[in-house]
Write a protein that holds these residues in place. Sequence first.
Motif, PDB file in Angstrom:
ATOM      1  N   GLY A  58       0.814  -1.205   0.000  1.00 48.83           N
ATOM      2  CA  GLY A  58       0.000   0.000   0.000  1.00 48.83           C
ATOM      3  C   GLY A  58       0.844   1.250   0.000  1.00 48.83           C
ATOM      4  O   GLY A  58       2.067   1.202  -0.198  1.00 48.83           O
ATOM      5  N   GLY A  59       0.179   2.388   0.232  1.00 47.91           N
ATOM      6  CA  GLY A  59       0.856   3.665   0.149  1.00 47.91           C
ATOM      7  C   GLY A  59       1.332   4.183   1.484  1.00 47.91           C
ATOM      8  O   GLY A  59       1.348   3.455   2.488  1.00 47.91           O
ATOM      9  N   GLU A  60       1.698   5.466   1.508  1.00 54.28           N
ATOM     10  CA  GLU A  60       2.322   6.067   2.691  1.00 54.28           C
ATOM     11  C   GLU A  60       1.434   5.991   3.930  1.00 54.28           C
ATOM     12  O   GLU A  60       1.927   5.702   5.024  1.00 54.28           O
ATOM     13  N   THR A  61       0.146   6.256   3.765  1.00 56.72           N
ATOM     14  CA  THR A  61      -0.735   6.250   4.942  1.00 56.72           C
ATOM     15  C   THR A  61      -1.769   5.129   4.924  1.00 56.72           C
ATOM     16  O   THR A  61      -2.380   4.846   5.960  1.00 56.72           O
ATOM     17  N   ASP A  62      -1.976   4.502   3.756  1.00 60.10           N
ATOM     18  CA  ASP A  62      -2.994   3.449   3.670  1.00 60.10           C
ATOM     19  C   ASP A  62      -2.364   2.062   3.549  1.00 60.10           C
ATOM     20  O   ASP A  62      -2.934   1.159   2.945  1.00 60.10           O
ATOM     21  N   PHE A  63      -1.186   1.909   4.115  1.00 59.24           N
ATOM     22  CA  PHE A  63      -0.452   0.645   3.997  1.00 59.24           C
ATOM     23  C   PHE A  63      -1.054  -0.435   4.895  1.00 59.24           C
ATOM     24  O   PHE A  63      -1.734  -0.140   5.891  1.00 59.24           O
ATOM     25  N   ALA A  64      -0.774  -1.674   4.514  1.00 59.68           N
ATOM     26  CA  ALA A  64      -1.137  -2.834   5.333  1.00 59.68           C
ATOM     27  C   ALA A  64       0.137  -3.445   5.905  1.00 59.68           C
ATOM     28  O   ALA A  64       1.114  -3.648   5.162  1.00 59.68           O
ATOM     29  N   LEU A  65       0.141  -3.704   7.180  1.00 58.66           N
ATOM     30  CA  LEU A  65       1.332  -4.275   7.811  1.00 58.66           C
ATOM     31  C   LEU A  65       1.622  -5.670   7.265  1.00 58.66           C
ATOM     32  O   LEU A  65       0.709  -6.442   6.953  1.00 58.66           O
ATOM     33  N   SER A  66       2.899  -5.985   7.152  1.00 54.39           N
ATOM     34  CA  SER A  66       3.351  -7.287   6.646  1.00 54.39           C
ATOM     35  C   SER A  66       3.268  -8.337   7.752  1.00 54.39           C
ATOM     36  O   SER A  66       3.087  -8.003   8.933  1.00 54.39           O
ATOM     37  N   PRO A  67       3.436  -9.622   7.406  1.00 52.64           N
ATOM     38  CA  PRO A  67       3.418 -10.652   8.455  1.00 52.64           C
ATOM     39  C   PRO A  67       4.457 -10.434   9.552  1.00 52.64           C
ATOM     40  O   PRO A  67       4.174 -10.662  10.732  1.00 52.64           O
ATOM     41  N   ILE A  68       5.656  -9.960   9.195  1.00 50.25           N
ATOM     42  CA  ILE A  68       6.679  -9.743  10.218  1.00 50.25           C
ATOM     43  C   ILE A  68       6.324  -8.567  11.120  1.00 50.25           C
ATOM     44  O   ILE A  68       6.495  -8.623  12.350  1.00 50.25           O
ATOM     45  N   LEU A  69       5.793  -7.494  10.555  1.00 48.70           N
ATOM     46  CA  LEU A  69       5.517  -6.284  11.334  1.00 48.70           C
ATOM     47  C   LEU A  69       4.127  -6.267  11.959  1.00 48.70           C
ATOM     48  O   LEU A  69       3.804  -5.349  12.728  1.00 48.70           O
ATOM     49  N   GLU A  70       3.321  -7.255  11.653  1.00 54.39           N
ATOM     50  CA  GLU A  70       1.949  -7.282  12.172  1.00 54.39           C
ATOM     51  C   GLU A  70       1.867  -7.161  13.699  1.00 54.39           C
ATOM     52  O   GLU A  70       0.930  -6.522  14.224  1.00 54.39           O
ATOM     53  N   PRO A  71       2.801  -7.724  14.477  1.00 55.13           N
ATOM     54  CA  PRO A  71       2.706  -7.567  15.941  1.00 55.13           C
ATOM     55  C   PRO A  71       2.750  -6.122  16.414  1.00 55.13           C
ATOM     56  O   PRO A  71       2.433  -5.847  17.573  1.00 55.13           O
ATOM     57  N   LEU A  72       3.146  -5.197  15.532  1.00 49.92           N
ATOM     58  CA  LEU A  72       3.241  -3.794  15.920  1.00 49.92           C
ATOM     59  C   LEU A  72       1.960  -3.021  15.628  1.00 49.92           C
ATOM     60  O   LEU A  72       1.942  -1.787  15.723  1.00 49.92           O
ATOM     61  N   ALA A  73       0.890  -3.722  15.294  1.00 49.87           N
ATOM     62  CA  ALA A  73      -0.351  -3.063  14.866  1.00 49.87           C
ATOM     63  C   ALA A  73      -0.869  -2.066  15.891  1.00 49.87           C
ATOM     64  O   ALA A  73      -1.377  -0.996  15.539  1.00 49.87           O
ATOM     65  N   ALA A  74      -0.742  -2.374  17.174  1.00 47.91           N
ATOM     66  CA  ALA A  74      -1.273  -1.480  18.209  1.00 47.91           C
ATOM     67  C   ALA A  74      -0.556  -0.135  18.225  1.00 47.91           C
ATOM     68  O   ALA A  74      -1.080   0.844  18.758  1.00 47.91           O
TER      69      ALA A  74
END
Length: 434
Positions: A58-74
């Motif tokens: 995705g883009g600068e503000t509408d990105f989707a987190l990757s499997p590795i970075l997903e734990p940082l969603a909060a």
Amino acid sequence: MKTPRLPSRRAFLGGSIAAGSALSLFPWLRAAAAPASPRLLLFFTPHGTVWDQWRPTGGETDFALSPILEPLAAHRERMVIVDGVALDVGTEYYIPHTYTMPLLWTGSPIDTSTAEFCREDHGQCFGWNTGVSVDQFIASQLAGPPTPYGSIELGLGCGGLHPATRMIYTAPAMPRSPLDSPELAFSTLFGAINPDQLQAEKDARRRASVLDRVVADFGERRATLSAADQARLDAHGDSIRELELTLTAVCEAPEAPVGVDSQTAIDRQSDLMAAALGCGLSRVGSMQVRIADNDNTLYPWLGLTEGGHHTTSHDSSAGAQATLAGLYRWYAERFAYLLDRLAATPDADGRSVLDNTLVIWGSELGRAWDHDIGNVPFVFAGATDVLRGGRYLSGSPIVHGRVLVSACHAMGLTGVEQYGTLDTGSGPLPGLFV
């Protein structure tokens, strides 16, 4: 020598009252309208990442987190993911991991004019790094009352004294060793702290006369020394000053870590780092997870039961890369836990320590299996007054110096435009700040 300017317990007791157990651990919460100081925390994990599992979509503000970075969603809205930073080792030939570990936060090359260390497999000899890491530079420039520790270095499995195992430098060829077990970190940071302000003041006066004589002796000898020896003497003097402040610090200790093992050690270090920053023991810290070269640690709870991290990272097969992606996701979980702890730690201004701390996560490589350093992953988090979070910045190549200058600007050193002898650009990372 003046009596150290320490946080006054009596001042803590004179301000507004906030209920809850946090007051016993963070007494400065009682101070009325106390300003909060900006802080910096560097976080390291080895051997880069698996890009197709790390890179958001995705883009600068509408990105989707990757499997590795997903734990940082909060923490998404107070985090900036940076894709495209290139390292430059500054030497015609380089030894992967070893040369880039000390480069990561210094922006300066390793010393190839000496033969303090030799690698027969590469036919190369070298010394320590030639620069000062940005955290130590910042710590030396901060105005205001001194903190008990100029900086705090914690870690896990940080190995012996070798350029591949050290990332923090107070001066050229002067690496700092992290406290690499929670038990050692607890006893060092909190074991000698006196919870009694009156007794701490008595101790400070008693030690002052001895330390005055030591510092005076340093001053007499300094003029006769070379510039390099003067730098070493100054660093030693700083360490004595830090020791003095440490021995008279006032801060109630958190609970001692118990039952620590390989799976929990980093989280326990994060607990201690958050408590130390929240208590005002320092404004600058770093956390080093493992070493850069030949880190063959096994992670059986992640399925990495043989070969270890470094050996596996050389395997570009799908199976090995999937195992590594699981390990890097685990690192992201540890980073998320650190952010959680900082966010849960109250600060002097009524917000959280994370709100006032710029946390930067980096590595010594971009991709391990071919030792690529043309794109090294970085994540910025916290510092909500200056960091424009909730964004994914992608550009290539971004000069590494932009990361280090950004750290300076976040800590108020906005006059710094370049950092490290290898920096070829100017200013902080474009678009990073508000």
